[in-house]
Design a protein around this motif. Sequence first.
Motif, PDB file in Angstrom:
ATOM      1  N   ARG A 131       0.887  -1.174   0.000  1.00  0.00           N
ATOM      2  CA  ARG A 131       0.000   0.000   0.000  1.00  0.00           C
ATOM      3  C   ARG A 131       0.918   1.215   0.000  1.00  0.00           C
ATOM      4  N   ASN A 132       0.645   2.121  -0.955  1.00  0.00           N
ATOM      5  CA  ASN A 132       1.577   3.224  -1.194  1.00  0.00           C
ATOM      6  C   ASN A 132       0.813   4.537  -1.275  1.00  0.00           C
ATOM      7  N   LEU A 133       1.368   5.574  -0.622  1.00  0.00           N
ATOM      8  CA  LEU A 133       0.862   6.932  -0.804  1.00  0.00           C
ATOM      9  C   LEU A 133       1.615   7.531  -1.978  1.00  0.00           C
ATOM     10  N   PRO A 134       0.941   7.854  -3.073  1.00  0.00           N
ATOM     11  CA  PRO A 134       1.626   8.283  -4.310  1.00  0.00           C
ATOM     12  C   PRO A 134       2.630   9.388  -4.064  1.00  0.00           C
ATOM     13  N   GLY A 135       3.857   9.136  -4.516  1.00  0.00           N
ATOM     14  CA  GLY A 135       4.914  10.136  -4.428  1.00  0.00           C
ATOM     15  C   GLY A 135       5.485  10.321  -3.047  1.00  0.00           C
ATOM     16  N   GLU A 136       4.958   9.572  -2.031  1.00  0.00           N
ATOM     17  CA  GLU A 136       5.439   9.794  -0.669  1.00  0.00           C
ATOM     18  C   GLU A 136       6.158   8.577  -0.096  1.00  0.00           C
ATOM     19  N   GLN A 154      -7.148  10.580   1.266  1.00  0.00           N
ATOM     20  CA  GLN A 154      -6.002  10.736   0.384  1.00  0.00           C
ATOM     21  C   GLN A 154      -5.936   9.554  -0.590  1.00  0.00           C
ATOM     22  N   GLU A 155      -5.270   9.756  -1.746  1.00  0.00           N
ATOM     23  CA  GLU A 155      -5.129   8.687  -2.723  1.00  0.00           C
ATOM     24  C   GLU A 155      -4.149   7.630  -2.195  1.00  0.00           C
TER      25      GLU A 155
END
Length: 640
Positions: free
Chosen positions: A158-163, A242-243
């Motif tokens: 699971r990833n927070l885009p760009g973070e 958040q995405e």
Amino acid sequence: MGSKENLHTGDFNRSEKRFRALIDNAYEGIVLYDEEGYITYVSPSVKNFGGYEEADLYNRKGIEFIHPDDKPDCYEQFAKAADNPGKSVTFRQRLQVKDGRYVWCETTLTNLLHEPSVGGIVSNFRDISAQKEAEDKLKESKFLLESINQNITEALYRNLPGEKFVYVNHAFLNLFGFDSLEELNKVKPSTLYVNDNQRMKIKKLLVENKRITNVEIKFRRKNGEEFWGLISSRLGEGSEHQEIYDGAIRDITSEKLARERLRESEQLLSSINLNIKEGIYRSTFKQGLVYVNDAFVEMFGFDSNEDVMAVNIYDLYNDAEQRETIIENLRRLGSIRNEEVLFKRKNGDTFWGLMSSYVIKEDGEEYFDGAIRDISDLKQVEDQLIMLNDELRKQNQALAAREEALNIAMKELSDRNFELDQLVYKTSHDIRSPLTSILGLVNIAKQDDTPGSKEGYLDKIEQSVMKLDDFVKSMLNYAKASRADVQIEELQLKELINGCIADLEYLDGYKRLKTTVNVKGKNHAFKTDPLRLKIIFSNIISNAFKYQDEEKENSYLNITVDIKSAGVTIKFEDNGIGIDQTHRDKIFDMFYRATEKSEGSGLGMYIVKQSIDKLGGTINIESEAKKGTQIDIFLPNTEA
């Protein structure tokens, strides 16, 4: 004043009634313990909880109703409450209800021992079975989910885009070479992509379609090593709106390499099929041919692949049953190699093919893959070679037979020459010795005029003549045993043995030796050569008479004959002087004497062995000096 007091009293009574009604009808149980843990009060609501009446619980220890596994913790919690006046402790335990079941409860113990109006430890407990079951199921589901996440080979994330990454499983860390999520988040997620354009393409697809499935991407590990991954991902919304990207990555480097090799192999196979002369095919038991190469089409005389695959495959065999045999062997062994098969072309001509094939199973279907090489010319040359080899083998066999016969003849001639040398020497010695004695006795007799002396000289001459006669008989037996043809007759063994014994009555000590003859199996006929059998019996029996042990009071010879359909076993047992161990291995040698007492020619046991060998039998001798001898003979039943 009185009215106010009455009013307050009425309000109090109504409140007490309401409180008691609530306690009586509540589903939460209340009991009061003294400092020893005995129940001193039970609320009526306990019946709603566990079905107990007040009398069931009153003045009993509360620990009696606790599940055995929970008792240690309950002791500890009760002691904690007892040590802290005015304080409460809350814990979980299993309580036994009236029907014997245990239910999960949440219990709160409050120490009011110091309150005179209460004077005990109050226990409030409520049934949380449904809550506990839901918690257990949730816990089990979480454990199962975590177990799946940590044990599957696909990398989950699971990833927070760009973070940063919020979650990754062990497979993800292992795939990218990181030790922990913290270490992973020290690098930018974009650095895990070899080609940033591919990353941007994926991001665009996710924004447009909200998900991607099985997209091949080249990734980079922590150590810089590159690998191919198959990624599937979904764009979602987190708890704070958040995405987030949820996805899975599978390492397909080996698969991609295998596919590349497969593509190269297919190209190579296609090239081979076009250029080799062997006929390549695939067939099934039900459908027949499903693939053939151009060489196969040409080999069987067809115009196209379609033409050959349209015919019944059995028509390609000169013998249709041979295909059944081949299929049976393929199913049993899994493959066949270099099987010679006679095939038939489209025009009816036959040709020899060298066939190799193996069986494989795909999707429940059985396939037979193989190759055929036309060996008609080779077969013709091979047949010619076989004929030449057969002729050469026959000639070699004839030469070998001649050589063997010559070797046998040479061996026989050598043996005969040796025997002749021995014979000449022995004959000259054993004949000349008694003749010399006779001549000497004759000369002495001529010079001796003493009355009555002539008879003594004649007796000694007679002894020398008898000795000479024995030697001549031995020589005759030797000649018969070695030269005479085998003559087969049906024999009466007991009569033959008794005759041999009777022939020896002239020997000294004849009456001293007791002989017994026992014949078993008289209902079986026995056939062999009577001449050689008599030679065998005569020599062995005469030795028993000649070599008696005069120190023994009773001398005996026991002869046992056991006749069976296969042959006869003959056992001779005597208690004579026996044979010393040093002589035992030489008793069958020509002219060998095993004892100084022997006055014979030394041919007896040699002739016995020669005769037994001639009849295809065996002989075994066990003997010990001063004790006696046992001879075992087996002779086969010989047909004329």
